[in-house]
Design an enzyme around this catalytic site. Structure first.
Site, PDB file in Angstrom:
ATOM      1  N   ASP A 129       0.834  -1.206   0.000  1.00 49.00           N
ATOM      2  CA  ASP A 129       0.000   0.000   0.000  1.00 49.00           C
ATOM      3  C   ASP A 129       0.872   1.260   0.000  1.00 49.00           C
ATOM      4  OD1 ASP A 129      -3.038   0.879   0.610  1.00 49.00           O
ATOM      5  OD2 ASP A 129      -1.669   2.191   1.695  1.00 49.00           O
ATOM      6  N   PHE A 157      -5.550   1.598   0.116  1.00 46.86           N
ATOM      7  CA  PHE A 157      -5.642   1.124  -1.256  1.00 46.86           C
ATOM      8  C   PHE A 157      -5.556  -0.390  -1.364  1.00 46.86           C
ATOM      9  CE2 PHE A 157      -4.628   5.589  -1.551  1.00 46.86           C
ATOM     10  CZ  PHE A 157      -5.718   5.990  -2.316  1.00 46.86           C
ATOM     11  N   ASP A 158      -5.024  -1.059  -0.356  1.00 46.17           N
ATOM     12  CA  ASP A 158      -5.236  -2.492  -0.235  1.00 46.17           C
ATOM     13  C   ASP A 158      -6.736  -2.773  -0.141  1.00 46.17           C
ATOM     14  OD1 ASP A 158      -2.690  -3.735  -0.278  1.00 46.17           O
ATOM     15  OD2 ASP A 158      -2.315  -3.155   1.788  1.00 46.17           O
ATOM     16  N   LEU A 159      -7.407  -2.018   0.720  1.00 47.53           N
ATOM     17  CA  LEU A 159      -8.832  -2.244   0.955  1.00 47.53           C
ATOM     18  C   LEU A 159      -9.662  -1.893  -0.269  1.00 47.53           C
ATOM     19  CD1 LEU A 159      -9.036  -0.805   4.575  1.00 47.53           C
ATOM     20  CD2 LEU A 159      -8.404  -3.093   3.832  1.00 47.53           C
ATOM     21  N   GLY A 162      -9.431  -4.630  -2.688  1.00 51.47           N
ATOM     22  CA  GLY A 162     -10.290  -5.723  -2.239  1.00 51.47           C
ATOM     23  C   GLY A 162     -11.755  -5.460  -2.503  1.00 51.47           C
TER      24      GLY A 162
END
Length: 372
Positions: A129, A157-159, A162
């Site tokens: 991220d 931005f990982d989330l 996802g």
């Protein structure tokens, strides 16, 4: 089948598990690396692991062993959805790549998540991220005007990656209901991040201008920022004319509504530094709770800058079910964050379960999936 590790992929599959999917988390003998990311730890598990792995079952497969590779393939041929976040070509070498699985399981929805995207010159480059926020431009927008680049406070931005994958998977499942066909989905941290440039990105594409860092301020909305009060911080969004007039009325500075430097929004944007010097001094004389109450009564958008402890004491957060606990098999409870979306027909949290221990459900999964 959840072949994902770390944060973006597990967040995607957790969201699917939250909605009732039977999510089987495939782990190497050493487990998802995020299990060991800490301290702090809660009952031996890292905070990051607990945050994105509820409502799953864990099975250990050593993909270096031919018998475990065969088991993985057998499970893949039963799966409705496969989610993975390995580098390109890894899944193919393990015998569970899309083309191979699709040949025998044509209805499969196969979601591949990566750092930089499935094609292109940097397809093999890994990403976190932090590196995506830098490479994708977000850190150039975040922080105080003259300050150093700042990342967002969570791995946002990982989330986002996802969430994009989860939305695409549910859409593909709906399409399969109509066509009978599965498909492959590809997304990445980079693509999700670029999409979240939104107006800053379009500003550059249309005007050729680069938005600078504004801290908590807004480039064309004034007043709109965090103010230091006598005992904490408060944000106020009062750029619209009636809100600005209500704000200065609460502050007992009605003169600022008729001052020619600040009379209109255009004037306030042009003379923001002068206005903020005045407002900073006035707001500093108020206590946060008193000013929030006064502005709420006047209909002026505002909020205290809460820490996380205050968030989970917040009456609205509690009322909306955002503080939950989930049970382990031994009956103990693990605190978790509730669902952002609610459904009128069902309480989706009713059957939620705690993040699994490593390999906790191996025999159970093989019985349920392969005995059919």
């Amino acid at each position: 089948m959840d072949f994902t590790r770390m944060f973006a992929g597990p967040f995607c599959t957790m969201l699917l598990g939250d909605l009732g999917a039977d999510v089987v988390k495939i782990e190497a003998p050493e487990g998802d690396p995020i299990r060991a990311q800490g301290p702090p730890f809660f009952e031996g598990e890292s905070m990051s692991y607990l945050a994105v792995n509820r409502n799953k079952r864990s099975i250990v497969l050593d993909m270096k062993r031919e018998d475990d590779k065969a088991t993985a393939r057998a499970l893949a041929l039963k799966a409705d959805v496969i989610v993975e976040n390995f580098r390109p070509d890894v899944m193919g070498r393990l015998g569970v790549g899309y083309e191979s699985v699709c040949a025998e399981n044509p209805g499969v929805i196969y979601a591949a998540m990566s750092g930089m995207g499935a094609t292109g010159p940097l397809r093999d480059k890994g990403a976190f991220d932090l590196t995506i926020q830098a490479e994708g431009g977000y850190m150039s927008l975040t922080g105080e005007a003259e300050g150093t680049p700042i990342k967002l406070g969570t791995s946002a931005f990982d989330l986002i990656c996802g969430q994009y994958a989860m939305g695409a998977i549910t859409t593909a499942l709906y399409a399969r209901e109509r066509t009978g066909r599965g498909q492959k989905i590809e997304t990445s941290l980079l693509e999700g991040m670029v999409s979240f440039l939104v107006d800053a990105g379009v500003e550059y594409l249309t005007m050729g201008t680069l938005r600078p860092k504004w801290g908590s301020e807004h480039p064309n909305n004034v007043p709109y920022k965090a103010f230091a009060a006598a005992d904490g911080w408060i944000v106020v969004g009062a750029g619209a004319q009636h809100l600005y007039e209500g704000f200065v009325r609460v502050l007992k500075r009605e003169d600022l509504a008729v001052d020619p430097r600040f009379r209109t929004l255009r004037d306030r944007v042009t003379n923001r530094a002068a206005l903020y010097r005045i407002l900073d001094e006035v707001v500093a004389q108020w206590k946060v709770e008193e000013l929030v109450a006064a502005l709420d009564a006047a209909g002026v958008p505002c909020a205290p800058v809460n820490d996380v402890a205050a968030v989970f004491r917040h009456p609205q957060v509690i009322e909306r079910g955002m503080l939950q606990t989930v049970p382990r098999a031994d009956g103990s409870q693990v605190p978790t964050i509730g669902p952002a979306a609610k459904f009128s027909s069902v309480d989706i949290t009713r059957d939620w379960k705690a993040p699994p221990r490593l390999g906790e459900h191996g025999a159970e999964v093989l019985r349920d999936w392969l005995a059919r």
